[in-house]
Design an enzyme around this catalytic site. Structure first.
Site, PDB file in Angstrom:
ATOM      1  N   CYS A   1       0.822  -1.209   0.000  1.00 51.90           N
ATOM      2  CA  CYS A   1       0.000   0.000   0.000  1.00 51.90           C
ATOM      3  C   CYS A   1       0.866   1.273   0.000  1.00 51.90           C
ATOM      4  CB  CYS A   1      -0.959  -0.056   1.193  1.00 51.90           C
ATOM      5  SG  CYS A   1      -2.297   1.143   1.171  1.00 51.90           S
ATOM      6  N   HIS A   2       0.816   2.070   1.061  1.00 55.39           N
ATOM      7  CA  HIS A   2       1.620   3.291   1.177  1.00 55.39           C
ATOM      8  C   HIS A   2       3.003   3.036   1.785  1.00 55.39           C
ATOM      9  CE1 HIS A   2      -2.337   5.133   0.635  1.00 55.39           C
ATOM     10  NE2 HIS A   2      -1.735   6.273   0.378  1.00 55.39           N
TER      11      HIS A   2
END
Length: 182
Positions: free
Chosen positions: A111-112
């Site tokens: 994800c991030h």
């Protein structure tokens, strides 16, 4: 199911982690027999999020400053927006990422979480994926960005989002199995 009883996995997280991206990989690793250590900025409970809402908390096992990367075989970095954004401002968190990459150990980010890879300056020339909003950041750091559920480039494993967790978990476990056999 693999026997990963000799595998030692480090996870880094702080407030704002995506709930499933910490708990599901952690549980998959524990179910495979791995020893999993969660490190954070402090040992106070940290707050997860799910779809922008507060979710579960977990108490870290140790702090970043107490980590010796020689004690671990792999590093797993959960996403969420706030979690990697806070951790990339922590010098020791970036050193940990750098040390794992320099030692060619497994580094898995979802994800991030690739923000930590960018901050550690370890993605230049590597193939990776991430949440769509940070793909430009990855490209600007020199990564070859692709849109796939899991991307494996040597010791680096990246995934895009919570829906990719099953493929992410399989990739991490398979990499650890291979590492322990070699």
């Amino acid at each position: 199911m693999a026997d990963l009883s000799q595998a030692r996995v480090l996870m880094l997280a702080t407030d704002g982690f995506e709930n499933d991206e910490l708990f599901l990989p952690r549980q998959a690793l524990l179910d495979a027999g791995a020893q999993v250590t969660l490190a954070s900025i402090k040992t106070d409970p940290i707050q997860g999020e799910k779809a922008g809402e507060k979710a579960d908390t977990i108490t870290p096992d140790t702090t970043l400053d107490e980590i010796d990367t020689d004690d671990f075989d792999a590093l797993v970095l959960p996403g969420g927006v706030g979690n990697p954004d806070k951790l990339r401002m922590e010098e020791r968190a970036i050193e940990i990422v750098s040390e794992f990459m320099e030692d060619d150990k497994i580094v898995a980010a979802i994800c991030h979480a690739p923000w930590l890879l960018i901050e550690a300056d370890v993605v230049d020339g590597r193939q990776a994926t991430s949440w769509p909003s940070i793909r430009t950041d990855l490209e600007n750091a020199g990564a070859d960005v692709v849109d796939e559920e899991v991307v494996i480039d040597g010791n680096l494993i990246t995934s895009r989002k919570p829906d990719d967790i099953p493929a992410f978990n399989r990739a991490v476990i398979e990499a650890l199995e291979k590492e322990l056999v070699d």
